[in-house]
Design a protein around this motif. Structure first.
Motif, PDB file in Angstrom:
ATOM      1  N   PRO A 134      26.223 -49.749  24.334  1.00 32.83           N
ATOM      2  CA  PRO A 134      27.368 -50.645  24.372  1.00 32.83           C
ATOM      3  C   PRO A 134      27.869 -50.585  24.991  1.00 32.83           C
ATOM      4  O   PRO A 134      28.865 -49.718  25.528  1.00 32.83           O
ATOM      5  CB  PRO A 134      26.896 -51.383  22.847  1.00 32.83           C
ATOM      6  N   PRO A 135      28.163 -51.846  25.024  1.00 34.72           N
ATOM      7  CA  PRO A 135      31.132 -51.278  25.714  1.00 34.72           C
ATOM      8  C   PRO A 135      31.230 -50.316  24.665  1.00 34.72           C
ATOM      9  O   PRO A 135      30.936 -50.644  23.191  1.00 34.72           O
ATOM     10  CB  PRO A 135      31.220 -52.460  25.189  1.00 34.72           C
ATOM     11  N   ALA A 136      32.221 -49.611  24.526  1.00 33.34           N
ATOM     12  CA  ALA A 136      32.406 -48.520  24.526  1.00 33.34           C
ATOM     13  C   ALA A 136      33.903 -49.129  23.307  1.00 33.34           C
ATOM     14  O   ALA A 136      34.130 -48.638  22.861  1.00 33.34           O
ATOM     15  CB  ALA A 136      33.384 -47.442  25.369  1.00 33.34           C
ATOM     16  N   SER A 137      34.823 -50.267  24.518  1.00 36.76           N
ATOM     17  CA  SER A 137      35.523 -51.123  23.462  1.00 36.76           C
ATOM     18  C   SER A 137      35.055 -51.902  22.285  1.00 36.76           C
ATOM     19  O   SER A 137      36.212 -52.382  21.780  1.00 36.76           O
ATOM     20  CB  SER A 137      35.956 -52.484  24.586  1.00 36.76           C
ATOM     21  N   ALA A 138      33.618 -52.062  21.725  1.00 36.96           N
ATOM     22  CA  ALA A 138      33.171 -52.336  21.191  1.00 36.96           C
ATOM     23  C   ALA A 138      32.906 -51.428  19.967  1.00 36.96           C
ATOM     24  O   ALA A 138      32.942 -52.203  18.590  1.00 36.96           O
ATOM     25  CB  ALA A 138      31.441 -53.713  21.255  1.00 36.96           C
ATOM     26  N   CYS A 139      32.270 -50.526  20.340  1.00 42.56           N
ATOM     27  CA  CYS A 139      32.114 -49.470  19.556  1.00 42.56           C
ATOM     28  C   CYS A 139      31.835 -48.351  19.638  1.00 42.56           C
ATOM     29  O   CYS A 139      32.003 -47.746  21.078  1.00 42.56           O
ATOM     30  CB  CYS A 139      30.964 -49.464  18.900  1.00 42.56           C
ATOM     31  N   ALA A 140      31.423 -47.261  18.736  1.00 40.06           N
ATOM     32  CA  ALA A 140      31.613 -45.803  19.318  1.00 40.06           C
ATOM     33  C   ALA A 140      30.751 -45.218  20.058  1.00 40.06           C
ATOM     34  O   ALA A 140      30.750 -44.354  20.039  1.00 40.06           O
ATOM     35  CB  ALA A 140      32.296 -44.844  18.136  1.00 40.06           C
ATOM     36  N   ASP A 141      28.905 -45.889  20.086  1.00 38.39           N
ATOM     37  CA  ASP A 141      27.888 -46.188  20.529  1.00 38.39           C
ATOM     38  C   ASP A 141      27.699 -45.089  21.721  1.00 38.39           C
ATOM     39  O   ASP A 141      27.252 -44.299  22.100  1.00 38.39           O
ATOM     40  CB  ASP A 141      26.893 -47.136  19.883  1.00 38.39           C
ATOM     41  N   ALA A 142      28.708 -45.313  22.236  1.00 39.44           N
ATOM     42  CA  ALA A 142      28.485 -44.958  23.821  1.00 39.44           C
ATOM     43  C   ALA A 142      28.463 -43.564  23.428  1.00 39.44           C
ATOM     44  O   ALA A 142      28.282 -42.583  23.983  1.00 39.44           O
ATOM     45  CB  ALA A 142      29.739 -45.786  24.514  1.00 39.44           C
ATOM     46  N   HIS A 143      29.908 -43.185  23.501  1.00 40.88           N
ATOM     47  CA  HIS A 143      29.983 -41.832  23.011  1.00 40.88           C
ATOM     48  C   HIS A 143      29.308 -41.445  22.974  1.00 40.88           C
ATOM     49  O   HIS A 143      29.473 -39.824  23.002  1.00 40.88           O
ATOM     50  CB  HIS A 143      31.317 -41.517  21.876  1.00 40.88           C
ATOM     51  N   THR A 144      28.910 -41.993  21.477  1.00 40.85           N
ATOM     52  CA  THR A 144      28.067 -40.536  20.543  1.00 40.85           C
ATOM     53  C   THR A 144      26.145 -40.353  21.371  1.00 40.85           C
ATOM     54  O   THR A 144      26.701 -39.096  21.542  1.00 40.85           O
ATOM     55  CB  THR A 144      27.503 -41.489  19.153  1.00 40.85           C
ATOM     56  N   VAL A 145      25.817 -40.879  21.928  1.00 36.97           N
ATOM     57  CA  VAL A 145      24.696 -41.500  23.200  1.00 36.97           C
ATOM     58  C   VAL A 145      25.151 -40.715  24.172  1.00 36.97           C
ATOM     59  O   VAL A 145      24.466 -40.009  24.539  1.00 36.97           O
ATOM     60  CB  VAL A 145      24.206 -42.391  23.653  1.00 36.97           C
ATOM     61  N   ALA A 146      26.446 -40.683  25.171  1.00 36.79           N
ATOM     62  CA  ALA A 146      26.649 -39.488  25.771  1.00 36.79           C
ATOM     63  C   ALA A 146      26.901 -37.677  25.622  1.00 36.79           C
ATOM     64  O   ALA A 146      26.539 -36.472  25.816  1.00 36.79           O
ATOM     65  CB  ALA A 146      28.102 -39.735  25.970  1.00 36.79           C
ATOM     66  N   VAL A 147      27.610 -37.712  24.447  1.00 32.37           N
ATOM     67  CA  VAL A 147      27.568 -36.175  23.851  1.00 32.37           C
ATOM     68  C   VAL A 147      25.887 -36.092  23.791  1.00 32.37           C
ATOM     69  O   VAL A 147      25.776 -35.064  24.002  1.00 32.37           O
ATOM     70  CB  VAL A 147      28.742 -36.712  22.795  1.00 32.37           C
ATOM     71  N   ARG A 148      25.584 -36.904  22.861  1.00 30.39           N
ATOM     72  CA  ARG A 148      23.248 -36.271  22.966  1.00 30.39           C
ATOM     73  C   ARG A 148      23.220 -36.352  24.585  1.00 30.39           C
ATOM     74  O   ARG A 148      21.997 -34.749  24.244  1.00 30.39           O
ATOM     75  CB  ARG A 148      23.192 -37.614  21.808  1.00 30.39           C
ATOM     76  N   THR A 149      23.293 -36.997  24.938  1.00 27.75           N
ATOM     77  CA  THR A 149      22.534 -36.244  26.369  1.00 27.75           C
ATOM     78  C   THR A 149      23.706 -35.398  27.139  1.00 27.75           C
ATOM     79  O   THR A 149      23.200 -34.617  28.103  1.00 27.75           O
ATOM     80  CB  THR A 149      22.798 -37.756  27.538  1.00 27.75           C
ATOM     81  N   GLY A 150      24.661 -35.204  27.095  1.00 26.48           N
ATOM     82  CA  GLY A 150      26.078 -34.486  27.670  1.00 26.48           C
ATOM     83  C   GLY A 150      26.288 -34.644  28.823  1.00 26.48           C
ATOM     84  O   GLY A 150      27.399 -33.742  29.841  1.00 26.48           O
ATOM     85  N   ALA A 151      25.584 -35.610  29.168  1.00 25.64           N
ATOM     86  CA  ALA A 151      26.603 -36.713  30.305  1.00 25.64           C
ATOM     87  C   ALA A 151      26.515 -38.347  30.736  1.00 25.64           C
ATOM     88  O   ALA A 151      25.436 -38.515  29.907  1.00 25.64           O
ATOM     89  CB  ALA A 151      25.712 -35.638  31.840  1.00 25.64           C
ATOM     90  N   ALA A 152      26.903 -38.732  31.509  1.00 24.54           N
ATOM     91  CA  ALA A 152      27.210 -40.258  31.833  1.00 24.54           C
ATOM     92  C   ALA A 152      28.000 -40.663  33.505  1.00 24.54           C
ATOM     93  O   ALA A 152      28.419 -39.586  33.428  1.00 24.54           O
ATOM     94  CB  ALA A 152      28.389 -40.453  30.061  1.00 24.54           C
TER      95      ALA A 152
END
Length: 302
Positions: A248-266
């Motif tokens: 989802p868009p980062a402006s709407a929630c923290a989901d993108a940060h969480t997924v990026a941390v789990r994968t290690g790359a964005a």
């Protein structure tokens, strides 16, 4: 679509001897032979096309279309056999936003291939733990789902076992793009209501599978933050070479940060004349603070 920061950025069988005038022993199959063998073209019409081709100095496919004896689908089918890539007929239920499948010779898809090459060099070829990539953006409407889907397709066309995961459990789109309907997906796996059978192999696109978002949960952030999501990614990495994850868009929630941390790359997506430079800068800074490797960015102008 333009890439910014370019730093991000069957085998064809030999034809056996035949009385078919379109086949020359020792050469790869010509388009006419492929279309005749598939039942799309008669021998008589093939001769008409060949005559027109010789007289006008054009390609076989162009000659056939000009004479009204071949359709665009016929030509694309033959090319897919000649160059060994997946063929998607125009009547397919898959969304036409999947340009990597429908328009493989377009400029936009060539740019996606260039991006794929950079991502292979900068991330996927650098260790067995480098298999996941989050596709993220600061704001809504930047084209994350479009980029993620088409990027997954071009990786699959390279022969990589590719999984596209829709981790946007708020307003998911991948099930629409791939015409999967309402079915179990990521959310259902994370709460134990489904297993690996929720992953769908896309028959029309070799080497590509899709895990849709599944049922919309009331707590997507918590589901992604649990160890079960990390364990799922580790498990899937045993079966896939590349995992592209929509968010989802980062402006709407923290989901993108969480997924990026789990994968290690964005991979960061922005839209021309729409994305906020200030918002984008703040977002990328926060990703770096979380230890996420920013492997590149894409300026989407579609």
């Amino acid at each position: 679509m333009n890439t910014q920061n370019s730093q991000i950025v069957r085998s064809i069988p030999l034809v056996k001897a035949s009385t078919n005038p379109l086949v020359e022993s020792g050469h790869a199959r010509p388009m006419g032979s492929i279309l005749i063998d598939s039942g799309r073209l008669s021998g008589g019409n093939a001769e008409k096309i060949l005559t027109f081709q010789r007289e006008n100095g054009v390609r076989f496919g162009e000659a056939g279309r000009t004479l009204g004896l071949l359709t665009e689908d016929d030509v694309r089918f033959a090319l897919s056999v000649q160059f060994h890539y997946s063929y998607i007929p125009s009547g397919s239920s898959l969304s036409h936003e999947l340009i990597a499948a429908y328009q493989p010779d377009s400029v936009a898809v060539e740019e996606l291939r260039m991006l794929r090459s950079q991502l292979m060099l900068r991330w996927f070829n650098n260790g067995s733990d480098h298999k996941g990539l989050a596709v993220v953006s600061a704001g809504s409407g930047d084209g994350r789902s479009y980029i993620a889907a088409n990027l997954a397709i071009v990786f699959s066309q390279l022969g990589e076992r590719t999984l596209l995961i829709d981790a946007d459990m708020r307003i998911p789109r991948q099930h629409i793009l791939f015409s999967l309907g309402k079915r179990a997906g990521l959310s259902d796996i994370l709460v134990g209501r489904a297993g690996s059978d929720a992953i769908v192999r896309i028959d029309a696109l070799s080497n590509l599978s899709v895990l849709s978002a599944g049922a919309i949960p009331p707590n997507p952030q918590e589901l992604l933050g649990r160890q079960s999501f990390s364990k799922l990614l580790l498990s899937l990495a045993e079966d896939f070479d590349v995992m592209i994850i929509d968010t989802p868009p980062a402006s709407a929630c923290a989901d993108a940060h969480t997924v990026a941390v789990r994968t290690g790359a964005a991979l960061v997506v922005a839209r021309q004349n729409r994305s906020s430079v200030v918002q984008l800068g703040q977002f990328t800074h926060s990703l770096r603070e979380f230890g996420v490797t920013l492997v590149g960015s894409v300026l989407n102008d579609t």
